[in-house]
Design a protein around this motif. Structure first.
Motif, PDB file in Angstrom:
ATOM      1  N   VAL A  70       0.226  -1.245  -0.255  1.00 36.54           N
ATOM      2  CA  VAL A  70       0.043  -0.461   0.448  1.00 36.54           C
ATOM      3  C   VAL A  70       0.836   1.442   0.123  1.00 36.54           C
ATOM      4  O   VAL A  70       0.477   2.763   0.367  1.00 36.54           O
ATOM      5  CB  VAL A  70      -0.776   0.662   0.902  1.00 36.54           C
ATOM      6  CG1 VAL A  70      -2.038  -1.161   1.079  1.00 36.54           C
ATOM      7  CG2 VAL A  70       0.190   0.188   2.156  1.00 36.54           C
ATOM      8  N   SER A  71       2.265   1.089   0.047  1.00 38.93           N
ATOM      9  CA  SER A  71       2.802   1.890  -0.161  1.00 38.93           C
ATOM     10  C   SER A  71       3.115   3.181  -1.298  1.00 38.93           C
ATOM     11  O   SER A  71       2.912   4.764  -0.453  1.00 38.93           O
ATOM     12  CB  SER A  71       4.577   2.266  -0.960  1.00 38.93           C
ATOM     13  OG  SER A  71       4.408   0.902  -0.118  1.00 38.93           O
ATOM     14  N   TRP A  95       1.509   7.031  -0.839  1.00 42.30           N
ATOM     15  CA  TRP A  95       2.051   8.435  -0.324  1.00 42.30           C
ATOM     16  C   TRP A  95       2.799   9.201  -1.137  1.00 42.30           C
ATOM     17  O   TRP A  95       3.602  10.372  -1.291  1.00 42.30           O
ATOM     18  CB  TRP A  95       3.341   7.383   0.550  1.00 42.30           C
ATOM     19  CG  TRP A  95       2.736   7.166   1.599  1.00 42.30           C
ATOM     20  CD1 TRP A  95       2.085   5.911   2.465  1.00 42.30           C
ATOM     21  CD2 TRP A  95       2.794   8.118   2.795  1.00 42.30           C
ATOM     22  NE1 TRP A  95       1.998   5.497   3.738  1.00 42.30           N
ATOM     23  CE2 TRP A  95       1.943   7.584   4.179  1.00 42.30           C
ATOM     24  CE3 TRP A  95       2.403   9.331   2.895  1.00 42.30           C
ATOM     25  CZ2 TRP A  95       1.906   8.093   5.547  1.00 42.30           C
ATOM     26  CZ3 TRP A  95       2.589   9.468   4.858  1.00 42.30           C
ATOM     27  CH2 TRP A  95       2.074   9.059   5.466  1.00 42.30           C
ATOM     28  N   GLU A 127      -8.976  -2.603   5.693  1.00 45.42           N
ATOM     29  CA  GLU A 127      -8.231  -3.843   6.003  1.00 45.42           C
ATOM     30  C   GLU A 127      -6.854  -2.804   6.494  1.00 45.42           C
ATOM     31  O   GLU A 127      -5.937  -3.138   7.576  1.00 45.42           O
ATOM     32  CB  GLU A 127      -7.644  -5.187   5.479  1.00 45.42           C
ATOM     33  CG  GLU A 127      -8.100  -6.350   4.688  1.00 45.42           C
ATOM     34  CD  GLU A 127      -8.729  -6.555   4.042  1.00 45.42           C
ATOM     35  OE1 GLU A 127      -7.485  -6.866   3.143  1.00 45.42           O
ATOM     36  OE2 GLU A 127      -9.385  -7.592   3.839  1.00 45.42           O
ATOM     37  N   ARG A 128      -6.123  -1.796   4.987  1.00 44.38           N
ATOM     38  CA  ARG A 128      -5.321  -0.652   6.096  1.00 44.38           C
ATOM     39  C   ARG A 128      -6.030   0.573   6.245  1.00 44.38           C
ATOM     40  O   ARG A 128      -5.246   1.145   5.419  1.00 44.38           O
ATOM     41  CB  ARG A 128      -4.631  -1.297   4.956  1.00 44.38           C
ATOM     42  CG  ARG A 128      -4.274  -2.577   4.519  1.00 44.38           C
ATOM     43  CD  ARG A 128      -2.740  -3.107   5.778  1.00 44.38           C
ATOM     44  NE  ARG A 128      -1.589  -2.424   5.700  1.00 44.38           N
ATOM     45  CZ  ARG A 128      -0.821  -2.911   4.862  1.00 44.38           C
ATOM     46  NH1 ARG A 128      -0.833  -3.663   4.180  1.00 44.38           N
ATOM     47  NH2 ARG A 128       0.552  -1.508   4.822  1.00 44.38           N
ATOM     48  N   PHE A 129      -7.334   0.245   6.764  1.00 46.55           N
ATOM     49  CA  PHE A 129      -7.390   1.955   6.789  1.00 46.55           C
ATOM     50  C   PHE A 129      -6.179   2.664   7.648  1.00 46.55           C
ATOM     51  O   PHE A 129      -6.093   4.112   7.610  1.00 46.55           O
ATOM     52  CB  PHE A 129      -8.503   1.617   8.180  1.00 46.55           C
ATOM     53  CG  PHE A 129      -8.754   1.614   9.736  1.00 46.55           C
ATOM     54  CD1 PHE A 129      -8.461   0.308  10.077  1.00 46.55           C
ATOM     55  CD2 PHE A 129      -8.265   2.364  10.674  1.00 46.55           C
ATOM     56  CE1 PHE A 129      -8.426  -0.416  11.293  1.00 46.55           C
ATOM     57  CE2 PHE A 129      -8.490   2.049  12.021  1.00 46.55           C
ATOM     58  CZ  PHE A 129      -8.200   0.209  12.310  1.00 46.55           C
ATOM     59  N   GLY A 130      -5.176   2.062   8.504  1.00 47.89           N
ATOM     60  CA  GLY A 130      -4.668   2.891   9.642  1.00 47.89           C
ATOM     61  C   GLY A 130      -3.664   3.401   8.677  1.00 47.89           C
ATOM     62  O   GLY A 130      -3.171   4.524   9.035  1.00 47.89           O
ATOM     63  N   ASP A 131      -3.089   2.903   7.793  1.00 46.41           N
ATOM     64  CA  ASP A 131      -2.183   3.808   6.643  1.00 46.41           C
ATOM     65  C   ASP A 131      -2.488   4.436   5.652  1.00 46.41           C
ATOM     66  O   ASP A 131      -1.804   5.653   6.227  1.00 46.41           O
ATOM     67  CB  ASP A 131      -1.593   2.453   5.748  1.00 46.41           C
ATOM     68  CG  ASP A 131      -0.588   1.313   6.071  1.00 46.41           C
ATOM     69  OD1 ASP A 131      -0.948   0.321   6.824  1.00 46.41           O
ATOM     70  OD2 ASP A 131       0.390   1.419   5.933  1.00 46.41           O
ATOM     71  N   LEU A 179      -5.139   6.025   7.589  1.00 47.37           N
ATOM     72  CA  LEU A 179      -5.510   7.188   8.182  1.00 47.37           C
ATOM     73  C   LEU A 179      -4.585   8.091   8.156  1.00 47.37           C
ATOM     74  O   LEU A 179      -4.176   9.518   8.043  1.00 47.37           O
ATOM     75  CB  LEU A 179      -5.793   6.869   9.766  1.00 47.37           C
ATOM     76  CG  LEU A 179      -6.270   7.016  10.539  1.00 47.37           C
ATOM     77  CD1 LEU A 179      -8.283   7.937  10.282  1.00 47.37           C
ATOM     78  CD2 LEU A 179      -7.091   6.218  11.703  1.00 47.37           C
ATOM     79  N   LEU A 180      -3.503   7.641   8.456  1.00 45.92           N
ATOM     80  CA  LEU A 180      -1.288   8.340   8.622  1.00 45.92           C
ATOM     81  C   LEU A 180      -1.842   9.020   7.137  1.00 45.92           C
ATOM     82  O   LEU A 180      -1.026  10.645   7.514  1.00 45.92           O
ATOM     83  CB  LEU A 180      -0.956   6.991   9.010  1.00 45.92           C
ATOM     84  CG  LEU A 180      -0.221   6.628   9.562  1.00 45.92           C
ATOM     85  CD1 LEU A 180       1.077   6.077   9.704  1.00 45.92           C
ATOM     86  CD2 LEU A 180      -0.482   7.990  11.768  1.00 45.92           C
TER      87      LEU A 180
END
Lengths: 246, 480
Positions: free
Chosen positions: B387-388, B391, B409-413, B415-416
């Motif tokens: 998921v990089s 950025w 599943e990668r909501f944290g990424d 979010l940041l």
């Protein structure tokens, strides 16, 4: 204007702009901002000389093969000596993947052809057919509170460390430098190198702060301390990643 | 004459399809996969004698294919196209198996059949020769799930290989330097489409200081043959524009067919007026599906339909008629379809790669009805496990709606990514994938009457969301 400011040099941002490596710059800048420290980002690309007294942090990311070929020459002939001197003088570098490989002595292609690199780090890289691709977890050897660092690797090069170079971390999950010796990344003076994309720094805020601290101490004196920051969301992202990494 | 093997493969494929459908499965790839196993020449034999248009490239395949298909349908064709976007050779084979009877029926009713097929870039190298298409459309080359597909030049090599196995007319995007380079050694059968230079602006005109400090990642800043930085007269987005290399003289080719629009008007709201221009005509139409990237898709579809008409000698596919048909196309599954719920609506924009997300963010930023944006990020194999790339997307220069929602599943990424772009954390609501639908309901109920919630999922999160919505709002299921 803040009392403190840092100048970040982004090497070849127009060519090495893959796998989210620019997230590292965004993270350095954002987390410096949380402490009221200004950051100025200087883009340095082909044909431009490296002014070694100008920067506090140098970021060197990865790119696709075609683009990396373009830069290698420029790196060695145009910027080479100044970058090497800066490394020896303790300038803070963060090098990811292709940038890491290019800081080493050489990169040997699969057909055996050796491509000379900068030689600022005592490491070398050999290409192999099988690519290491996947999520990673490492135990960082630098003095940070939570040593677990998370990332994503995608490389066919196998990097081997020489004398005077320490690994950045031990592999917990993933392949790291070469898939053989359990090491990941490299540390030499204030150069930190890693295979981790992800981006690396947003999900590893302590490593980000460690790099900021190195640069701030160098610029503003050894007494400089970085104020703590709230890492609530970074912790959420780390937990989320840990639960779905495999 | 069809071989015994292919006939047998057809029966088996039909049986598998029927069984899967009875089980409530989509059956978009497996029947074709088995058919090709039984008869390796399946696609070649089935495609023999058919009129075929192919669409390949990293972005815009589905929308362009959809625009061509709908325009041809409106012009009296029976169009056979990929079953719900399955674009590997298995999906192509499934399409042929499934369309056999409908095509026969259409012919008996006097309709002309045509196959419009979107093809994955890597699959294109393998199947293009079997298809012997009349027209090959190549949309663009942007980075896309590099952990799955490898590097961009490899992708281009695949397309090149496929083109050389056909004698089709090749339609290339003039504004994409990497795609336009495919003309070399194929000049006699290549034509270009693109955007009129007067409609392009300089990139980053509206960008904030933050994004100027760190420009968005571009895929082709340098000429690949002589490593000189391209100079641009004008740009539309990404690396699209009027490029030229001062070293080898490689320069943007004047497109035979181009699209003009007023660059001061927003392409995010419905009904942007377009002018389709050729050597001896200039006809008016509207952009059928909002979004600046869809202007390129419309230009490609227009060129494909008119060129196809010329090749088979159909006067009904004149520029004026194609422009009229194209202007009425409705959006396809997950691509800007707007769904009304009571006095508000939601709109799903599938985002699979950096340029897709960049265009979607830019579209939401300038949509006058946007009241909330919901991002969903998964990292399954079909999404790319890396998921990089989020950025690499220039969030910094985009104006975000006040209400932001994040899941997957990668909501944290994600979010940041939002927080590091400067979004106030008080604007954010987030939930893990298991609660993604609850969050959707919350987001929709917080949306003001008359406004729209924009939902930006990646591939598998869209499938999950879609499944939920089918049940909840009785939407049409995608494979039907």
């Amino acid at each position: 204007m803040s009392k403190y400011s840092l100048k970040i040099c982004h090497l070849y941002p127009d060519l090495l702009n893959l796998y989210g490596d620019r997230g590292n710059i965004l993270a350095l800048s954002y987390r410096a901002g949380l402490r009221d420290i200004d950051t100025e980002i200087v883009a340095l690309s082909m044909g431009q000389s490296f002014e070694k007294d100008q920067y506090d942090i140098v970021f060197f990311g990865g790119g696709q093969d075609a683009e990396q070929k373009m830069i290698r020459r420029d790196l060695v002939t145009v910027k080479g000596e100044a970058v090497k001197e800066a490394v020896e003088e303790g300038m803070v570098f963060l090098c990811i993947c292709g940038g890491y490989q290019m800081m080493g002595h050489y990169y040997q292609e699969q057909d055996g052809e050796k491509i000379d690199c900068l030689g600022a780090l005592n490491v070398y890289t050999e290409a192999r057919k099988q690519r290491f691709i996947g999520n990673t977890e490492y135990r960082c050897e630098l003095p940070i509170n939570d040593p677990i660092i998370y990332g994503f690797e995608n490389h066919s090069g196998r990097t081997y460390l020489g004398d005077n170079v320490r690994p950045l971390a031990k592999v917990v999950y993933g392949k790291g430098n070469n898939g053989e010796d359990g090491t990941e990344g490299a540390v030499y003076k204030n150069v930190i190198a890693s295979y981790s994309h992800g981006s690396l720094l947003p999900k590893n805020p302590e490593l980000c702060d460690y790099i900021l601290t190195l640069a701030l101490k160098r610029r503003f004196g050894e007494d400089f301390t970085l104020k703590p920051a709230d890492n609530q969301f970074e912790e959420i992202a780390r937990k989320e990643f840990d639960s779905c990494k495999k | 004459m069809r071989s015994f093997r292919v006939g047998f493969a057809l029966i088996i494929a039909g049986g598998i399809r029927l069984s899967l459908r009875l089980l409530g499965k989509g059956a978009t790839a497996l029947p074709g996969k088995i058919a090709v196993k039984i008869a390796p020449r399946f696609i070649r034999e089935m495609a023999s004698g058919c009129d075929i248009i192919t669409v390949t490239g990293t972005n815009g395949k589905t929308t362009t294919t959809h625009m061509i298909s709908e325009s041809l349908r409106k012009s009296g064709y029976y169009v056979a196209t990929n079953v719900s976007g399955a674009n590997l050779s298995s999906g192509i084979a499934t399409t042929f198996a499934q369309e056999l009877r409908p095509v026969r029926r259409a012919v008996s009713k006097g309709l002309k059949p045509v196959y419009v097929l979107e093809i994955d870039e890597a699959a294109f190298a393998k199947v293009a020769g079997d298809l012997s298409p009349k027209v090959c459309v190549v949309t663009n080359l942007f980075r896309d799930q590099l952990d799955r597909f490898g590097e961009l030049l490899y992708t281009r090599d695949c397309i090149e290989k496929g083109l050389d196995m056909t004698d089709a007319l090749i339609l290339l995007n003039a504004d994409d330097s990497m795609i336009a380079a495919l003309r070399k050694n194929r000049e006699s059968r290549t034509e270009f489409y693109g955007v009129d230079e007067r409609s392009m602006t300089r990139n980053n005109v509206t960008d904030t200081v933050a994004s100027r400090a760190l420009p968005a990642s571009s895929d082709a800043e340098y000429c690949l043959s002589c490593k000189r930085k391209y100079e641009y007269g004008a740009r539309s987005f990404g690396h699209f524009g009027t490029y030229s290399c001062s070293s080898c003289g490689d320069t943007r080719q004047e497109p035979q067919q181009s699209v003009y629009f007023d660059p001061t008007k927003s392409s995010s709201d419905p009904g942007l007026p377009l002018v389709f221009q050729g050597k001896d005509y200039s006809v008016e139409g509207v952009l059928p599906i909002p979004g600046s990237h869809n202007i390129y898709n419309a230009a490609a579809a227009f060129a494909a339909c008119t060129s196809f008409g010329k090749i088979i000698g159909d006067p009904k596919l004149s520029p004026i008629q194609v422009a009229a048909a194209l202007s009425e196309v409705q959006p396809a599954f997950g691509r800007m379809e707007k769904i009304r719920v009571g006095d508000k609506s939601f709109c799903i924009l599938l985002v699979k790669n950096p340029v897709g997300l960049d265009r979607a963010l830019s579209m939401v930023a300038s949509a006058s009805d946007a009241d909330g944006m919901y991002l969903l990020l998964n990292s399954n194999i079909a999404d790319g496990t890396d998921v990089s790339w989020i950025w690499d997307v220039d969030f910094e220069s985009k104006t975000m709606p006040d209400k932001l929602y994040v899941s997957g599943e990668r909501f944290g990424d994600m979010l940041l990514r939002l927080i590091y772009s400067g979004v106030d954390t008080n604007q954010l609501r987030y939930a893990s994938m298991s609660e993604a639908f609850v969050l959707f309901e919350e987001a929709l109920s917080a949306c003001e009457p008359g406004k729209c919630l924009y939902v930006l999922p990646n591939y598998t999160s869209m499938l999950a969301l879609r499944k939920f919505l089918v049940g909840k709002y009785r939407l049409k299921d995608f494979w039907r």
